[in-house]
Design an enzyme around this catalytic site. Structure first.
Site, mmCIF file in Angstrom:
data_model
loop_
_atom_site.group_PDB
_atom_site.id
_atom_site.type_symbol
_atom_site.label_atom_id
_atom_site.label_comp_id
_atom_site.label_asym_id
_atom_site.label_seq_id
_atom_site.Cartn_x
_atom_site.Cartn_y
_atom_site.Cartn_z
ATOM 1 N N GLY A 85 0.858 -1.184 0.000
ATOM 2 C CA GLY A 85 0.000 0.000 0.000
ATOM 3 C C GLY A 85 0.886 1.222 0.000
ATOM 4 O O GLY A 85 2.058 1.147 0.381
ATOM 5 N N GLY A 120 -10.441 -5.333 -5.640
ATOM 6 C CA GLY A 120 -11.896 -5.503 -5.595
ATOM 7 C C GLY A 120 -12.365 -6.553 -4.602
ATOM 8 O O GLY A 120 -11.563 -7.143 -3.868
ATOM 9 N N ASP A 174 -9.228 0.005 -7.669
ATOM 10 C CA ASP A 174 -7.949 0.448 -8.249
ATOM 11 C C ASP A 174 -7.939 0.356 -9.777
ATOM 12 O O ASP A 174 -7.296 1.162 -10.458
ATOM 13 C CB ASP A 174 -6.764 -0.310 -7.632
ATOM 14 C CG ASP A 174 -6.882 -1.826 -7.687
ATOM 15 O OD1 ASP A 174 -7.835 -2.357 -8.283
ATOM 16 O OD2 ASP A 174 -5.996 -2.503 -7.115
ATOM 17 N N GLY A 196 2.384 -0.931 -11.554
ATOM 18 C CA GLY A 196 3.725 -1.354 -11.138
ATOM 19 C C GLY A 196 4.321 -2.411 -12.052
ATOM 20 O O GLY A 196 5.544 -2.463 -12.249
HETATM 21 C C1 LIG Z 1 -9.909 -9.462 -6.787
HETATM 22 C C2 LIG Z 1 -9.087 -8.625 -7.678
HETATM 23 O O1 LIG Z 1 -8.267 -7.862 -6.911
HETATM 24 C C3 LIG Z 1 -9.909 -7.748 -8.557
HETATM 25 O O2 LIG Z 1 -10.853 -8.471 -9.217
HETATM 26 C C4 LIG Z 1 -9.115 -6.917 -9.524
HETATM 27 O O3 LIG Z 1 -10.004 -6.232 -10.344
HETATM 28 C C5 LIG Z 1 -8.283 -5.926 -8.825
HETATM 29 O O4 LIG Z 1 -8.795 -5.156 -8.102
HETATM 30 C C6 LIG Z 1 -6.843 -5.875 -9.073
HETATM 31 O O5 LIG Z 1 -6.235 -4.992 -8.218
#
Ligand SMILES: C[C@H](O)[C@H](O)[C@@H](O)C(=O)CO
Length: 489
Positions: free
Chosen positions: A14, A80, A239, A409
């Site tokens: 983070g 997510g 994100d 990144g």
């Molecule tokens: C679960 C995953 O993180 C998600 O689906 C993806 O979209 C994501 O947020 C990547 O950072």
């Protein structure tokens, strides 16, 4: 000069960025970075949300010490699907689970007993997958019903953190669309779906639009950090939505976007969700954009495969630097073996290199043994998978996608960018790296009335940050490799 704090939380680290906007350009300064990995205990994977919050506060303190006292606002974006639960007194009920926890597999089985994949997809536009929020909720309900009985509010991860800063409970649109419980037709939580799984409607805090100003930081936070209140903004919480907002895609450009990190999300922005037999069969998803449209994309495995392999090598006492990684790939023979990176075998294996060897053995290929062989196998397979995705994106949208904008990144891995250009035979424009933090800041600056819209924001990004272009190379070799790869997946 407007200043905002952008917290961008990823599934490996983070960071807090201070973004300054002088009316012409954005200037980004990294204030604080910390590692962030799911913690394994009592047989489950959790996010250490208390430590995350502590690190975020540490970031603010650092920034204040550096003299940044006139910051207007803050916003948070994260991966997510994950969430936290609050009690009726507004306290956190336990540590949030990670979507990599195995409980989601049982959750998926349970969910599919009540709803078909097709119906689920038609309602949400989201690929039916075990990582979806609904699977986690189902599993929790089965294993510990008392937790859900005590839960009065569900907040998605960025919204949980907004709440900890501001006391306001709201779920933001882009992150809500990642749950598969948001109905794109109704533009709200899918109450019928919630009923199917006995999830009380009132538990789902209302969905607000990206850029909603929630209010000032809590007095207790201001006191603890000795700061003046700043506005907490529910910017785009996901994100990937932030990343898309900050890629310098020109108006009218036939471009695909790629957000590159632990996951790699390859897609295009569309006005309406593409919810067809094909998009379902190919595992595409439709999630929200910062300007209220949709990201038609495929959630593909990304640098997770390399991160996890390197973690095992480190444990074995033979870690490698980024430079060594680059050289190992350069010096290893190409196209010896491939994997399908998106099988669930690679979601969270105990030992990634062993899992890759197992896959190669099961598919009748030679087994990689050296680090260079593992890395090449991963990177070539990822790039070939992106060609597979790109071809299907073109079929689904009827557009020919001439250029791929890569950000995040992951673009620091030059082989990933070059191999993607080679495999897809498209020009790749890579940059910026901190694309989610920039998108997060753009969301705040639009909310504060400093930037008009996303089109203007992308012009500002283009002026403010450098990009690197990768032209496709070695067409015949990659074509043959793609044919072999296609037989495998
Ligand atoms: C679960 C995953 O993180 C998600 O689906 C993806 O979209 C994501 O947020 C990547 O950072």
């Amino acid at each position: 000069m407007k200043k905002v704090w952008a917290f961008d939380l990823g599934a490996s680290n983070g960071r807090l960025m201070l973004t300054k906007f002088d009316g012409e350009r954005l200037h980004l300064e990294e204030i604080h970075r910390f590692s962030n990995h799911p913690v394994f205990l009592t047989n489950h994977y959790y996010w250490d949300i208390l430590r995350i919050f502590q690190e975020m506060k540490k970031g603010i303190s650092k920034s204040l010490k550096m003299g940044h006292k006139d910051v207007e606002s803050l916003a948070v974006d994260t991966w997510g699907v994950d969430f936290g639960l609050l009690s009726s007194s507004g306290e956190l009920l336990g540590n949030p689970y990670s979507y990599r926890d195995n409980q989601t597999f049982q959750g998926m089985e349970g969910v599919l007993k009540k709803i078909s994949k097709k119906d689920w997809f038609l309602r949400s536009g989201v690929e039916p997958s075990q990582i979806n929020t609904i699977c986690q909720l189902y599993a929790i309900k089965e294993r510990q019903p008392d937790l859900l009985e005590r839960a009065e509010t569900l907040l998605m991860t960025p919204n949980l953190i907004n709440y900890l800063f501001s006391g306001e409970k709201a779920n933001e649109y882009t992150i809500s669309t990642s749950t598969s419980m948001y109905n794109f037709g109704l533009k709200d939580w899918d109450k019928e779906l919630l009923d199917m799984f006995d999830i009380p409607h009132k538990m789902m805090a209302p969905v607000v639009q990206p850029g909603t100003i929630l209010g000032p930081t809590l007095a207790s936070i201001n006191k603890e950090l000795s700061m003046d209140p700043v506005q907490v903004i529910a910017g785009a919480g996901h994100d990937t939505a932030c990343a898309l907002a900050a890629l310098p895609i020109k108006q009218g450009e036939q471009a695909a976007f790629m957000s590159c990190g632990t996951w790699i999300l390859l897609g295009v922005q569309v006005k309406e969700p593409v919810v067809t037999e094909d998009s379902l069969r190919w595992g595409f998803t439709n999630e929200g954009t910062m300007d209220g449209e949709y990201r038609l994309l495929k959630n593909s495995m990304g640098l997770w495969l390399i991160q996890q392999s390197k973690a095992i090598w480190e444990k074995e006492g033979s870690s490698i630097s980024y430079q060594e990684e680059y050289e190992l790939v350069r010096d290893t023979k190409p196209f010896q073996r491939f994997i399908n990176p998106d099988t669930t075998d690679f979601l969270n294996p105990e030992n990634m290199p062993k899992q890759i060897q197992q896959y190669c053995q099961d598919t009748g290929q030679t087994v990689p043994t050296t680090k260079g062989e593992f890395l090449r196998c991963i990177l070539e397979s990822l790039a070939l998978k992106y060609r597979w995705v790109l071809e299907r994106l073109e079929q689904l949208t009827g557009k020919s996608l001439e250029v791929i904008h890569m950000g995040g990144g992951g673009i620091q891995n030059e082989w990933l960018c070059q191999f993607t250009a080679n495999a897809t035979q498209r020009r790749v424009v890579a940059g910026p790296i901190e694309v989610s933090s920039i998108g997060n800041s753009i969301g705040q600056l639009i909310a504060l009335g400093q930037i008009k819209d996303l089109a203007e924001a992308r012009e500002i990004v283009e002026r403010s940050f450098t990009t690197k272009v990768y032209e496709p190379e070695n067409q015949p070799e990659w074509q043959t490799a793609y044919e072999r790869f296609n037989e495998l997946i």
